[in-house]
Design a protein around this motif. Structure first.
Motif, PDB file in Angstrom:
ATOM      1  N   ARG A   1       0.821  -1.207   0.000  1.00 11.27           N
ATOM      2  CA  ARG A   1       0.000   0.000   0.000  1.00 11.27           C
ATOM      3  C   ARG A   1       0.859   1.262   0.000  1.00 11.27           C
ATOM      4  O   ARG A   1       0.623   2.174   0.773  1.00 11.27           O
ATOM      5  CB  ARG A   1      -0.922   0.002   1.210  1.00 11.27           C
TER       6      ARG A   1
ATOM      7  N   ASP B   1      -2.535  -1.873  -3.451  1.00 11.29           N
ATOM      8  CA  ASP B   1      -3.338  -0.659  -3.434  1.00 11.29           C
ATOM      9  C   ASP B   1      -2.300   0.444  -3.506  1.00 11.29           C
ATOM     10  O   ASP B   1      -1.964   1.066  -2.498  1.00 11.29           O
ATOM     11  CB  ASP B   1      -4.191  -0.548  -2.179  1.00 11.29           C
TER      12      ASP B   1
ATOM     13  N   LYS C   1      -0.508   3.869  -5.129  1.00  9.55           N
ATOM     14  CA  LYS C   1      -0.782   5.152  -5.773  1.00  9.55           C
ATOM     15  C   LYS C   1       0.543   5.832  -6.090  1.00  9.55           C
ATOM     16  O   LYS C   1       1.285   6.190  -5.190  1.00  9.55           O
ATOM     17  CB  LYS C   1      -1.621   6.018  -4.852  1.00  9.55           C
TER      18      LYS C   1
ATOM     19  N   LEU D   1      -4.739  -7.570 -12.088  1.00  7.54           N
ATOM     20  CA  LEU D   1      -4.389  -6.246 -11.585  1.00  7.54           C
ATOM     21  C   LEU D   1      -5.194  -5.179 -12.323  1.00  7.54           C
ATOM     22  O   LEU D   1      -5.231  -5.163 -13.555  1.00  7.54           O
ATOM     23  CB  LEU D   1      -2.888  -5.998 -11.779  1.00  7.54           C
ATOM     24  N   THR D   2      -5.838  -4.288 -11.584  1.00  4.64           N
ATOM     25  CA  THR D   2      -6.588  -3.184 -12.170  1.00  4.64           C
ATOM     26  C   THR D   2      -5.658  -1.986 -12.308  1.00  4.64           C
ATOM     27  O   THR D   2      -5.013  -1.589 -11.337  1.00  4.64           O
ATOM     28  CB  THR D   2      -7.790  -2.810 -11.266  1.00  4.64           C
ATOM     29  N   LEU D   3      -5.614  -1.404 -13.504  1.00  3.05           N
ATOM     30  CA  LEU D   3      -4.730  -0.270 -13.774  1.00  3.05           C
ATOM     31  C   LEU D   3      -5.543   0.986 -14.047  1.00  3.05           C
ATOM     32  O   LEU D   3      -6.520   0.950 -14.796  1.00  3.05           O
ATOM     33  CB  LEU D   3      -3.848  -0.563 -14.996  1.00  3.05           C
ATOM     34  N   GLN D   4      -5.140   2.087 -13.437  1.00  9.13           N
ATOM     35  CA  GLN D   4      -5.751   3.382 -13.705  1.00  9.13           C
ATOM     36  C   GLN D   4      -4.614   4.362 -13.934  1.00  9.13           C
ATOM     37  O   GLN D   4      -3.855   4.667 -13.011  1.00  9.13           O
ATOM     38  CB  GLN D   4      -6.620   3.835 -12.534  1.00  9.13           C
TER      39      GLN D   4
ATOM     40  N   THR E   1      -2.739  -8.759  -7.636  1.00 13.55           N
ATOM     41  CA  THR E   1      -4.149  -8.391  -7.614  1.00 13.55           C
ATOM     42  C   THR E   1      -4.262  -6.993  -7.037  1.00 13.55           C
ATOM     43  O   THR E   1      -3.292  -6.433  -6.534  1.00 13.55           O
ATOM     44  CB  THR E   1      -4.986  -9.364  -6.759  1.00 13.55           C
ATOM     45  N   GLY E   2      -5.459  -6.442  -7.084  1.00 13.42           N
ATOM     46  CA  GLY E   2      -5.681  -5.119  -6.523  1.00 13.42           C
ATOM     47  C   GLY E   2      -5.611  -4.053  -7.588  1.00 13.42           C
ATOM     48  O   GLY E   2      -5.943  -4.295  -8.752  1.00 13.42           O
ATOM     49  N   ALA E   3      -5.150  -2.858  -7.187  1.00 11.17           N
ATOM     50  CA  ALA E   3      -5.171  -1.715  -8.096  1.00 11.17           C
ATOM     51  C   ALA E   3      -3.885  -0.916  -8.021  1.00 11.17           C
ATOM     52  O   ALA E   3      -3.279  -0.782  -6.967  1.00 11.17           O
ATOM     53  CB  ALA E   3      -6.357  -0.817  -7.754  1.00 11.17           C
ATOM     54  N   LEU E   4      -3.524  -0.387  -9.178  1.00 13.96           N
ATOM     55  CA  LEU E   4      -2.362   0.487  -9.316  1.00 13.96           C
ATOM     56  C   LEU E   4      -2.832   1.763  -9.992  1.00 13.96           C
ATOM     57  O   LEU E   4      -3.407   1.717 -11.078  1.00 13.96           O
ATOM     58  CB  LEU E   4      -1.281  -0.197 -10.151  1.00 13.96           C
ATOM     59  N   HIS E   5      -2.620   2.880  -9.334  1.00 14.06           N
ATOM     60  CA  HIS E   5      -3.032   4.178  -9.854  1.00 14.06           C
ATOM     61  C   HIS E   5      -1.790   5.030 -10.104  1.00 14.06           C
ATOM     62  O   HIS E   5      -0.968   5.195  -9.208  1.00 14.06           O
ATOM     63  CB  HIS E   5      -3.927   4.913  -8.850  1.00 14.06           C
TER      64      HIS E   5
END
Length: 190
Positions: free
Chosen positions: A96, A121, A123, A142-145, A172-176
């Motif tokens: 995180r 998670d 950022k 993996l979710t990418l933004q 897994t999770g998200a990368l912003h």
């Protein structure tokens, strides 16, 4: 953590109440584990309550390990975090970081589980995974933004690795606003 470098620009970002509260939680947990004396706890909590920037908060917890219920946790704000050498790879890591570069070097790591679940998670910043033969990385969940992944061609699994890899890393999770780079160790250096 030893060897961490806090970048001046990011360390100067203003901290919010929730950031100060998180730092105080970590300090209290460290005191409960016997890592801090009551005097050290009092001094650091007072400093956390008056901290204005991420850099000031990071300095208060930089010498404390992070783990929750057997899950390795990295919650660094700004700077750099490296796991290298003969570190023991856990089954689960909770990453995180915010505006921080994280490097996990598996070339000499002690692999005791067949799978590593990396829950992100993240950022800003970059996650770099330095692999060795037999390490397979799956980033499909993996979710990418405003982010990207880069798996070097020679880091792709061979047919033998797909049957029985030494370690399967599942992201897994998200990368912003960041990137994930997976590459094998360089021939001369990392």
């Amino acid at each position: 953590m030893p060897g961490e470098i806090v970048t001046v620009g990011a360390a100067g970002l203003k901290a919010a109440h929730v950031d100060r509260d998180h730092a105080i939680e970590r300090l209290r947990a460290a005191a409960a584990e016997g890592r801090l004396t009551s005097e050290e706890l009092d001094e650091r909590v007072e400093a956390a309550l008056t901290a204005r920037t991420f850099g000031q908060l990071a300095a208060l917890t930089a010498d404390l390990p992070e783990s929750d219920d057997g899950v390795a946790v990295i919650r660094q704000v700004t700077g750099k975090v490296r796991r290298e050498g003969a570190w023991e790879v856990p089954a689960v890591m909770d990453l995180r970081p915010a505006w921080c570069d994280v490097t996990l070097d598996f070339t000499q790591a002690r692999i005791v589980h067949p799978t590593l679940h990396l829950a992100l998670d993240m950022k800003g910043g970059a996650l770099r995974l330095i692999t060795r033969p037999g390490v397979v990385v799956d980033a499909t969940a993996l979710t990418l933004q405003f982010a990207k992944t880069k798996l070097r061609p020679d880091a792709s699994p061979s047919p033998a690795d797909l049957r029985e890899p030494l370690l399967r890393i599942r992201l897994t999770g998200a990368l912003h606003f960041g990137k994930v780079v997976v590459r094998p160790a360089r021939r001369f250096g990392r």
